[in-house]
Design a protein around this motif. Structure first.
Motif, short mmCIF file in Angstrom:
data_model
loop_
_atom_site.label_atom_id
_atom_site.label_comp_id
_atom_site.label_asym_id
_atom_site.label_seq_id
_atom_site.Cartn_x
_atom_site.Cartn_y
_atom_site.Cartn_z
N LYS A 12 0.85 -1.19 0.00
CA LYS A 12 0.00 0.00 0.00
C LYS A 12 0.88 1.23 0.00
O LYS A 12 1.87 1.31 0.71
N GLU A 13 0.49 2.22 -0.78
CA GLU A 13 1.22 3.49 -0.81
C GLU A 13 0.21 4.61 -0.83
O GLU A 13 -0.67 4.65 -1.68
N SER A 14 0.30 5.51 0.11
CA SER A 14 -0.60 6.65 0.17
C SER A 14 0.08 7.85 -0.46
O SER A 14 1.28 8.05 -0.29
N GLY A 19 6.08 6.08 2.92
CA GLY A 19 5.93 4.66 2.66
C GLY A 19 6.97 3.82 3.38
O GLY A 19 7.39 2.79 2.87
N THR A 20 7.42 4.25 4.55
CA THR A 20 8.49 3.54 5.25
C THR A 20 8.10 2.12 5.63
O THR A 20 8.95 1.25 5.69
N LYS A 21 6.82 1.86 5.87
CA LYS A 21 6.39 0.50 6.18
C LYS A 21 6.66 -0.43 5.00
O LYS A 21 6.96 -1.60 5.17
N ASN A 22 6.54 0.10 3.79
CA ASN A 22 6.80 -0.69 2.60
C ASN A 22 8.25 -1.14 2.55
O ASN A 22 8.54 -2.27 2.18
N LEU A 23 9.16 -0.26 2.92
CA LEU A 23 10.57 -0.62 2.90
C LEU A 23 10.85 -1.73 3.91
O LEU A 23 11.61 -2.66 3.62
N THR A 24 10.22 -1.67 5.06
CA THR A 24 10.38 -2.70 6.07
C THR A 24 9.84 -4.04 5.56
O THR A 24 10.47 -5.08 5.75
N GLN A 25 8.70 -4.01 4.89
CA GLN A 25 8.11 -5.24 4.36
C GLN A 25 9.03 -5.85 3.29
O GLN A 25 9.27 -7.05 3.29
N ILE A 43 14.64 -6.80 -9.30
CA ILE A 43 13.38 -6.31 -8.73
C ILE A 43 12.78 -5.32 -9.72
O ILE A 43 13.51 -4.52 -10.32
N SER A 44 11.48 -5.41 -9.91
CA SER A 44 10.78 -4.41 -10.72
C SER A 44 9.51 -4.01 -9.99
O SER A 44 8.95 -4.80 -9.21
N THR A 45 9.08 -2.79 -10.20
CA THR A 45 7.89 -2.29 -9.53
C THR A 45 6.92 -1.69 -10.54
O THR A 45 7.32 -1.22 -11.59
N ALA A 46 5.66 -1.73 -10.18
CA ALA A 46 4.60 -1.10 -10.97
C ALA A 46 3.58 -0.52 -10.02
O ALA A 46 3.31 -1.10 -8.97
N THR A 47 3.04 0.64 -10.35
CA THR A 47 2.02 1.27 -9.53
C THR A 47 0.66 0.93 -10.11
O THR A 47 0.44 1.04 -11.31
N ILE A 48 -0.24 0.51 -9.24
CA ILE A 48 -1.61 0.20 -9.65
C ILE A 48 -2.55 0.86 -8.66
O ILE A 48 -2.27 0.93 -7.48
N GLY A 49 -3.63 1.44 -9.12
CA GLY A 49 -4.60 1.94 -8.17
C GLY A 49 -5.14 3.32 -8.44
O GLY A 49 -5.28 3.73 -9.58
N GLY A 50 -5.41 4.04 -7.32
CA GLY A 50 -6.17 5.28 -7.28
C GLY A 50 -5.74 6.37 -8.23
O GLY A 50 -4.62 6.43 -8.69
N LYS A 51 -6.69 7.27 -8.47
CA LYS A 51 -6.45 8.36 -9.40
C LYS A 51 -6.54 9.73 -8.73
O LYS A 51 -6.25 10.72 -9.35
N ASP A 57 -2.82 4.07 -3.50
CA ASP A 57 -2.33 3.26 -4.61
C ASP A 57 -1.70 2.00 -4.05
O ASP A 57 -1.43 1.90 -2.87
N ARG A 58 -1.44 1.10 -4.92
CA ARG A 58 -0.71 -0.11 -4.56
C ARG A 58 0.52 -0.18 -5.45
O ARG A 58 0.48 0.16 -6.62
N ILE A 59 1.60 -0.62 -4.85
CA ILE A 59 2.83 -0.83 -5.59
C ILE A 59 3.06 -2.33 -5.64
O ILE A 59 3.07 -3.00 -4.60
#
Length: 69
Positions: A12-14, A19-25, A43-51, A57-59
């Motif tokens: 989850k990314e607001s 997004g520090t919790k994301n780094l810990t995960q 590693i690859s990332t993609a953003t999916i979600g809110g507008k 959003d979700r990463i």
């Protein structure tokens, strides 16, 4: 034992806040694989979600780990 392992994490990314919790995960996932004898290969990332600005959003992070022999 597999030479490669592919894992996917959805984080989850607001738009407001950090997004520090994301780094810990991600760190926990990487360390767990390292303990099993794997290293992070790719590693690859993609953003999916809110507008909107307040939408969450979700990463999606896709990680490829390679067995260390």
């Amino acid at each position: 034992m597999n030479k490669y392992v592919v894992l996917q994490a959805v984080l989850k990314e607001s738009m407001i806040g950090s997004g520090t919790k994301n780094l810990t995960q991600l760190e926990e996932i990487i360390n767990a694989q390292a303990a099993k004898g794997y290293r992070l290969h790719t590693i690859s990332t993609a953003t999916i979600g809110g507008k909107s600005l307040t939408a969450t959003d979700r990463i999606q992070a896709t990680m490829v780990f390679e067995r260390i022999d």
